[in-house]
Design an enzyme around this catalytic site. Structure first.
Site, PDB file in Angstrom:
ATOM      1  N   ARG A  96       0.857  -1.080  -0.101  1.00  0.00           N
ATOM      2  CA  ARG A  96      -0.056  -0.037   0.052  1.00  0.00           C
ATOM      3  C   ARG A  96       0.867   1.242  -0.086  1.00  0.00           C
ATOM      4  O   ARG A  96       1.811   1.233   0.750  1.00  0.00           O
ATOM      5  CB  ARG A  96      -0.921  -0.017   1.345  1.00  0.00           C
TER       6      ARG A  96
ATOM      7  N   ILE B 182       2.060   4.806   0.972  1.00  0.00           N
ATOM      8  CA  ILE B 182       2.035   5.380   2.261  1.00  0.00           C
ATOM      9  C   ILE B 182       1.394   6.759   2.610  1.00  0.00           C
ATOM     10  O   ILE B 182       0.685   7.141   3.662  1.00  0.00           O
ATOM     11  CB  ILE B 182       3.478   5.657   2.830  1.00  0.00           C
TER      12      ILE B 182
ATOM     13  N   ASN C  91       4.704   6.280 -13.831  1.00  0.00           N
ATOM     14  CA  ASN C  91       5.480   7.719 -14.138  1.00  0.00           C
ATOM     15  C   ASN C  91       6.700   7.459 -14.511  1.00  0.00           C
ATOM     16  O   ASN C  91       7.477   6.448 -14.104  1.00  0.00           O
ATOM     17  CB  ASN C  91       5.221   8.552 -12.741  1.00  0.00           C
TER      18      ASN C  91
ATOM     19  N   GLU D 286       9.114   9.978  -8.532  1.00  0.00           N
ATOM     20  CA  GLU D 286       9.722  10.537  -7.358  1.00  0.00           C
ATOM     21  C   GLU D 286      10.668   9.529  -6.895  1.00  0.00           C
ATOM     22  O   GLU D 286      11.534   9.810  -6.411  1.00  0.00           O
ATOM     23  CB  GLU D 286       8.852  11.041  -6.342  1.00  0.00           C
ATOM     24  N   VAL D 287      10.199   8.188  -6.978  1.00  0.00           N
ATOM     25  CA  VAL D 287      10.996   7.219  -6.621  1.00  0.00           C
ATOM     26  C   VAL D 287      11.634   6.464  -7.903  1.00  0.00           C
ATOM     27  O   VAL D 287      10.798   6.051  -8.743  1.00  0.00           O
ATOM     28  CB  VAL D 287      10.019   6.060  -5.596  1.00  0.00           C
TER      29      VAL D 287
ATOM     30  N   HIS E  63       7.483   1.423 -10.975  1.00  0.00           N
ATOM     31  CA  HIS E  63       6.311   1.063  -9.837  1.00  0.00           C
ATOM     32  C   HIS E  63       5.115   1.307 -10.692  1.00  0.00           C
ATOM     33  O   HIS E  63       4.984   2.446 -11.566  1.00  0.00           O
ATOM     34  CB  HIS E  63       6.299   1.729  -8.759  1.00  0.00           C
ATOM     35  N   MET E  64       4.013   0.426 -10.683  1.00  0.00           N
ATOM     36  CA  MET E  64       2.635   0.648 -11.182  1.00  0.00           C
ATOM     37  C   MET E  64       1.929   1.115 -10.066  1.00  0.00           C
ATOM     38  O   MET E  64       1.806   0.458  -9.011  1.00  0.00           O
ATOM     39  CB  MET E  64       2.280  -0.671 -11.838  1.00  0.00           C
ATOM     40  N   HIS E  65       1.287   2.269 -10.006  1.00  0.00           N
ATOM     41  CA  HIS E  65       0.200   2.671  -9.268  1.00  0.00           C
ATOM     42  C   HIS E  65      -1.118   1.938  -9.609  1.00  0.00           C
ATOM     43  O   HIS E  65      -1.506   2.103 -10.577  1.00  0.00           O
ATOM     44  CB  HIS E  65       0.037   4.143  -9.345  1.00  0.00           C
TER      45      HIS E  65
HETATM   46  P1  AMP Z   1       6.084   8.362  -8.035  1.00  0.00           P
HETATM   47  O1  AMP Z   1       5.707   9.802  -8.081  1.00  0.00           O
HETATM   48  O2  AMP Z   1       5.264   7.760  -9.245  1.00  0.00           O
HETATM   49  O3  AMP Z   1       7.537   8.194  -8.100  1.00  0.00           O
HETATM   50  O4  AMP Z   1       5.360   7.437  -6.833  1.00  0.00           O
HETATM   51  C1  AMP Z   1       5.961   7.219  -5.631  1.00  0.00           C
HETATM   52  C2  AMP Z   1       4.994   6.884  -4.602  1.00  0.00           C
HETATM   53  O5  AMP Z   1       5.770   6.260  -3.617  1.00  0.00           O
HETATM   54  C3  AMP Z   1       4.174   8.018  -3.972  1.00  0.00           C
HETATM   55  O6  AMP Z   1       2.658   7.856  -4.147  1.00  0.00           O
HETATM   56  C4  AMP Z   1       4.559   7.916  -2.572  1.00  0.00           C
HETATM   57  O7  AMP Z   1       3.586   8.174  -1.644  1.00  0.00           O
HETATM   58  C5  AMP Z   1       5.124   6.499  -2.388  1.00  0.00           C
HETATM   59  N1  AMP Z   1       5.799   5.945  -1.327  1.00  0.00           N
HETATM   60  C6  AMP Z   1       7.064   6.725  -0.879  1.00  0.00           C
HETATM   61  N2  AMP Z   1       7.627   6.167   0.076  1.00  0.00           N
HETATM   62  C7  AMP Z   1       6.854   5.075   0.593  1.00  0.00           C
HETATM   63  C8  AMP Z   1       6.877   4.080   1.486  1.00  0.00           C
HETATM   64  N3  AMP Z   1       7.781   4.182   2.278  1.00  0.00           N
HETATM   65  N4  AMP Z   1       5.885   3.223   1.447  1.00  0.00           N
HETATM   66  C9  AMP Z   1       4.954   3.226   0.697  1.00  0.00           C
HETATM   67  N5  AMP Z   1       4.814   3.896  -0.312  1.00  0.00           N
HETATM   68  C10 AMP Z   1       5.766   5.161  -0.417  1.00  0.00           C
END
Ligand code: AMP
Length: 114
Positions: free
Chosen positions: A30, A32, A88, A96-97, A101-103
């Site tokens: 999930r 965060i 993204n 951002e990460v 990853h797939m949302h």
């Molecule tokens: P993106 O902007 O596509 O890179 O999405 C990164 C997502 O990772 C965001 O929706 C954040 O809320 C989520 N995120 C960052 N750190 C964590 C974490 N420790 N556990 C779960 N989700 C995270």
């Protein structure tokens, strides 16, 4: 060498996370900071930074991400009404990460994306 992110720590269970599914290829947990009632991230266990880094050898992992998304959507009972899958890429895509990853977003009617 690409830099590992917080997602590697989640995959390796070095930090707390609400993991819904894990197998040898992918992990789903999930978000965060959920942007919808259901907000799950599906990530490969190996570090692929973004869609630009995707190679033929990743086909199976990418396919598994979709299979797991569909399975979790069903599990969370959002499959019938529907949901959105988002990946993204880099700055303009809002990534951002830097671990692909797939949302999976659902549980309410989502607004237009464009
Ligand atoms: P993106 O902007 O596509 O890179 O999405 C990164 C997502 O990772 C965001 O929706 C954040 O809320 C989520 N995120 C960052 N750190 C964590 C974490 N420790 N556990 C779960 N989700 C995270």
């Amino acid at each position: 060498m690409a830099q590992e992110t917080i997602f590697s720590k989640i995959i390796n269970r070095e930090i707390e996370s609400d993991i819904l599914y894990q197998d040898v290829l992918v992990t789903a947990f999930r978000d965060i900071l959920p942007k919808a009632p259901i907000h799950v991230l599906i990530v490969p266990n190996i570090l692929i930074q973004n869609v630009n880094q995707v190679k033929q050898e990743h086909e199976m992992i990418l396919g598994r991400m979709f299979i797991v998304a569909a399975r979790i959507a069903k599990q969370e009972k959002i499959d019938k009404k529907g949901y959105r899958l988002i990946i993204n890429c880099n700055e303009h895509g809002g990534q951002e990460v830097h671990h692909i990853h797939m949302h999976l977003l659902g549980g309410k009617k989502l607004g237009p994306i464009l």
